[in-house]
Structure formats: structure tokens, C-alpha cells
Write a protein that holds these residues in place. Structure first.
Motif, PDB file in Angstrom:
ATOM      1  N   LEU A 196      35.608 -32.872 -14.913  1.00 20.40           N
ATOM      2  CA  LEU A 196      35.310 -31.768 -15.830  1.00 20.40           C
ATOM      3  C   LEU A 196      36.417 -30.714 -15.811  1.00 20.40           C
ATOM      4  N   ALA A 197      36.910 -30.401 -14.617  1.00 22.94           N
ATOM      5  CA  ALA A 197      37.957 -29.380 -14.499  1.00 22.94           C
ATOM      6  C   ALA A 197      39.285 -29.874 -15.073  1.00 22.94           C
ATOM      7  N   SER A 198      39.663 -31.099 -14.739  1.00 24.62           N
ATOM      8  CA  SER A 198      40.982 -31.612 -15.128  1.00 24.62           C
ATOM      9  C   SER A 198      41.037 -32.143 -16.556  1.00 24.62           C
ATOM     10  N   ASN A 199      40.034 -32.918 -16.935  1.00 25.29           N
ATOM     11  CA  ASN A 199      40.099 -33.593 -18.229  1.00 25.29           C
ATOM     12  C   ASN A 199      39.438 -32.813 -19.353  1.00 25.29           C
ATOM     13  N   LYS A 200      38.386 -32.086 -19.020  1.00 31.11           N
ATOM     14  CA  LYS A 200      37.633 -31.372 -20.053  1.00 31.11           C
ATOM     15  C   LYS A 200      37.891 -29.863 -20.041  1.00 31.11           C
ATOM     16  N   GLN A 201      38.575 -29.381 -19.017  1.00 28.96           N
ATOM     17  CA  GLN A 201      38.816 -27.942 -18.841  1.00 28.96           C
ATOM     18  C   GLN A 201      37.509 -27.139 -18.915  1.00 28.96           C
TER      19      GLN A 201
ATOM     20  N   HIS B 112      32.429 -25.990 -11.602  1.00 25.08           N
ATOM     21  CA  HIS B 112      32.004 -25.179 -10.452  1.00 25.08           C
ATOM     22  C   HIS B 112      30.580 -25.537 -10.047  1.00 25.08           C
ATOM     23  N   ASN B 113      29.714 -25.699 -11.022  1.00 22.02           N
ATOM     24  CA  ASN B 113      28.333 -26.063 -10.758  1.00 22.02           C
ATOM     25  C   ASN B 113      28.252 -27.393  -9.988  1.00 22.02           C
ATOM     26  N   TYR B 114      29.030 -28.374 -10.432  1.00 17.49           N
ATOM     27  CA  TYR B 114      29.003 -29.680  -9.766  1.00 17.49           C
ATOM     28  C   TYR B 114      29.683 -29.636  -8.403  1.00 17.49           C
ATOM     29  N   TYR B 115      30.738 -28.818  -8.253  1.00 22.84           N
ATOM     30  CA  TYR B 115      31.330 -28.648  -6.918  1.00 22.84           C
ATOM     31  C   TYR B 115      30.294 -28.059  -5.961  1.00 22.84           C
TER      32      TYR B 115
END
Length: 142
Positions: free
Chosen positions: A108-113, A119-122
Motif C-alpha cells: 500500500l505504501a510503495s505501490n498505491k501511495q 499505517h493501519n496495516y503496519y
């Protein structure tokens, strides 16, 4: 270096042979390990895909196999919706699997920005395995 790669390949093929006498999950894990190796060490993208799909065929609800394939797809088909679909299947199969949650957060962070959802999933990954330093590090980096 080539000897090291040959040795690793032989060890992984031996693990596949051995896993064939064990459970489908063991064989799926061995296929998944081999897929990662041939993708990253031999740059055999299509071969890796075949082995990932064999793994999923053997263990269609194995969260780690699904997550590993999702990561493969994210690296090799970053504009596709397929990585997200496989990450979500992995999380549905095992909602508290920290590696799957963290992998999806990375995606989500890298591909979808999509930093907020990442953060929620982390946070979910850290809650699932509070000992995971890599999840905490990734969380701090986003």
C-alpha cells in the motif's frame, strides 16, 4: 557466486523432493521458496510464476503462499490489481499473520501511495507480532 547459486538451487530442489513425501502445505512452501529463488537469483520471472501458482494450487488458503505470490506480483506487475487481491486473500485466510499484514502495508505504501491505510496495516502487523522489528522499522519509515 555461481557455485553458491548452484548449491542453493540444489538444496531447494532437494527440499521439494523431500516435501513431496510430506503434507501439501510442506510442498507448497517448498515450491514457494523455489519460486522466490528463481525469480530473484536467476531472474526467471515466468518460471517463478509457475511455481507460485503450483504452491497456491496445493494450498489455496495458505496465507504465506498467497502473500508471497502477492509480493511477486507487486514486483513484476505493479500496475495490476492482482497483488492487492492476493494480499487480501492472504489476510482473509489468516487475519493475524504479521508477515502478510506487513507485506500488504508495504504494498500500500510503495505501490498505491496509500500511507494512511498502510499505517493501519503496519499497526495490525505489530499487534499480531510485537517482536517483529522489521514491521516496526517499516512503520516508522512511512
Amino acid at each position: 557466486m555461481k557455485d553458491e547459486i548452484r548449491q542453493k538451487k540444489a538444496a531447494l530442489l532437494s527440499a521439494i523432493k523431500q516435501a513431496k513425501t510430506q503434507s501439501p502445505i510442506e510442498l507448497a512452501d517448498a515450491y514457494s521458496d523455489y519460486a522466490y529463488f528463481i525469480e530473484t537469483s536467476l531472474n526467471d520471472i515466468e518460471g517463478a510464476k509457475r511455481f507460485y501458482l503450483k504452491a497456491i494450487e496445493l494450498a489455496p488458503t495458505d496465507a504465506l503462499c498467497l502473500s508471497r505470490y502477492a509480493t511477486y506480483l507487486a514486483r513484476n506487475m505493479p500496475d495490476s490489481d492482482a497483488p492487492e487481491q492476493y494480499f487480501l486473500r492472504a489476510i482473509a485466510a489468516e487475519p493475524l499473520q504479521a508477515d502478510c499484514l506487513g507485506g500488504y502495508a508495504d504494498y500500500l505504501a510503495s505501490n498505491k501511495q496509500d500511507i494512511a491505510t498502510a499505517h493501519n496495516y503496519y499497526q495490525k502487523a505489530i499487534a499480531a507480532d510485537s517482536r517483529s522489528d522489521s514491521q516496526k522499522h517499516q512503520y516508522r519509515q512511512t
